[in-house]
Write a protein that holds these residues in place. Structure first.
Motif, PDB file in Angstrom:
ATOM      1  N   HIS A   8       0.820  -1.221   0.000  1.00 52.45           N
ATOM      2  CA  HIS A   8       0.000   0.000   0.000  1.00 52.45           C
ATOM      3  C   HIS A   8       0.854   1.271   0.000  1.00 52.45           C
ATOM      4  N   LEU A  13      -3.722   0.903   4.247  1.00 57.18           N
ATOM      5  CA  LEU A  13      -4.619   0.016   3.497  1.00 57.18           C
ATOM      6  C   LEU A  13      -5.998   0.667   3.368  1.00 57.18           C
ATOM      7  N   VAL A  17      -7.139   0.791  -2.154  1.00 54.69           N
ATOM      8  CA  VAL A  17      -6.069  -0.192  -2.338  1.00 54.69           C
ATOM      9  C   VAL A  17      -6.655  -1.592  -2.274  1.00 54.69           C
ATOM     10  N   ARG A  18      -7.544  -1.812  -1.318  1.00 56.11           N
ATOM     11  CA  ARG A  18      -8.191  -3.133  -1.198  1.00 56.11           C
ATOM     12  C   ARG A  18      -9.000  -3.455  -2.467  1.00 56.11           C
ATOM     13  N   LEU A  33      -1.867  -8.872   0.220  1.00 56.51           N
ATOM     14  CA  LEU A  33      -1.974  -7.440   0.515  1.00 56.51           C
ATOM     15  C   LEU A  33      -1.641  -7.200   1.986  1.00 56.51           C
ATOM     16  N   ASP A  35      -0.370  -5.391   5.514  1.00 57.13           N
ATOM     17  CA  ASP A  35      -0.544  -4.088   6.147  1.00 57.13           C
ATOM     18  C   ASP A  35       0.774  -3.702   6.817  1.00 57.13           C
ATOM     19  N   THR A  41      -4.258   3.867   9.445  1.00 50.72           N
ATOM     20  CA  THR A  41      -4.450   4.567   8.180  1.00 50.72           C
ATOM     21  C   THR A  41      -4.362   6.063   8.462  1.00 50.72           C
TER      22      THR A  41
END
Length: 194
Positions: A8, A13, A17-18, A33, A35, A41
């Motif tokens: 990311h 995240l 991005v997800r 993916l 973190d 965040t």
């Protein structure tokens, strides 16, 4: 089918991005993916980069490498902006790298060794007037990579000045450029996984 390790950007995240990772999965690819922020965040690039400065770039690189260590060798490494740092490091240094997707950023290859590895294809994507991509040396690094690795490296420039332009959850999202970036990335992965 390609297997991708996707990192990311500096906001963490985000839903965008997800969603991008899910789009790659829907296209038939395996996407990991991680973190790198351990659940945090941030609302903007400045506060996200403030956190990175607090924990250190070495921590980001170490967390990225630790995730990769638990996965198969044959991976495509991808990253958005800050995520390009661990993605590019791993693509240049890890045995079995299948390719790299570098979104909004590119580091001089000398940072991670003697140049771009032979046989590892790479795409770099950025906006032609993005002050971060253009003024902080990323565009120059991308052009140097393309020149040093002809036939392996492609640079795609999109009109505009947004940085995180393919993240649909952010105000900087550019639908047209994001669609092109996504189509090109999927075609790249299809070529590797084919």
């Amino acid at each position: 089918m390609a297997e991708v390790l996707l990192f990311h950007h500096s906001l963490g995240l985000t839903p965008g991005v997800r969603a991008f990772a899910e789009t790659l999965r829907e296209a038939g690819h395996v996407v990991h993916l991680p973190d790198l922020y351990e659940g945090r965040t941030f609302p903007d690039i400045e506060s996200g980069m403030g956190y990175v400065e607090q924990i250190g770039f070495d921590t980001i690189l170490s967390r990225g490498a630790t995730v990769a260590d638990g996965l198969p060798e044959e991976l495509v490494f991808a990253g958005f902006s800050l995520g390009v740092v661990p993605a590019q490091m791993l693509a240049q240094t890890r045995e079995g790298a299948q390719g790299a997707l570098l979104f909004y950023s590119c580091i001089p290859t000398s940072e991670f060794g003697d140049g771009w590895p032979l046989g590892v294809p790479v795409q770099i994507h950025g906006m032609d007037a993005d002050p971060i991509f253009v003024d902080e040396g990323d565009l120059d690094a991308a052009r140097a990579l393309v020149e040093a690795a002809p036939g392996e490296a492609e640079l795609f420039l999109y009109p505009g000045d947004a940085h995180l332009f393919a993240d649909a959850s952010l105000p900087s999202y550019d639908e047209h450029a994001a669609r092109l970036l996504t189509e090109r990335a999927i075609r790249f992965l299809d070529g590797i996984g084919g």
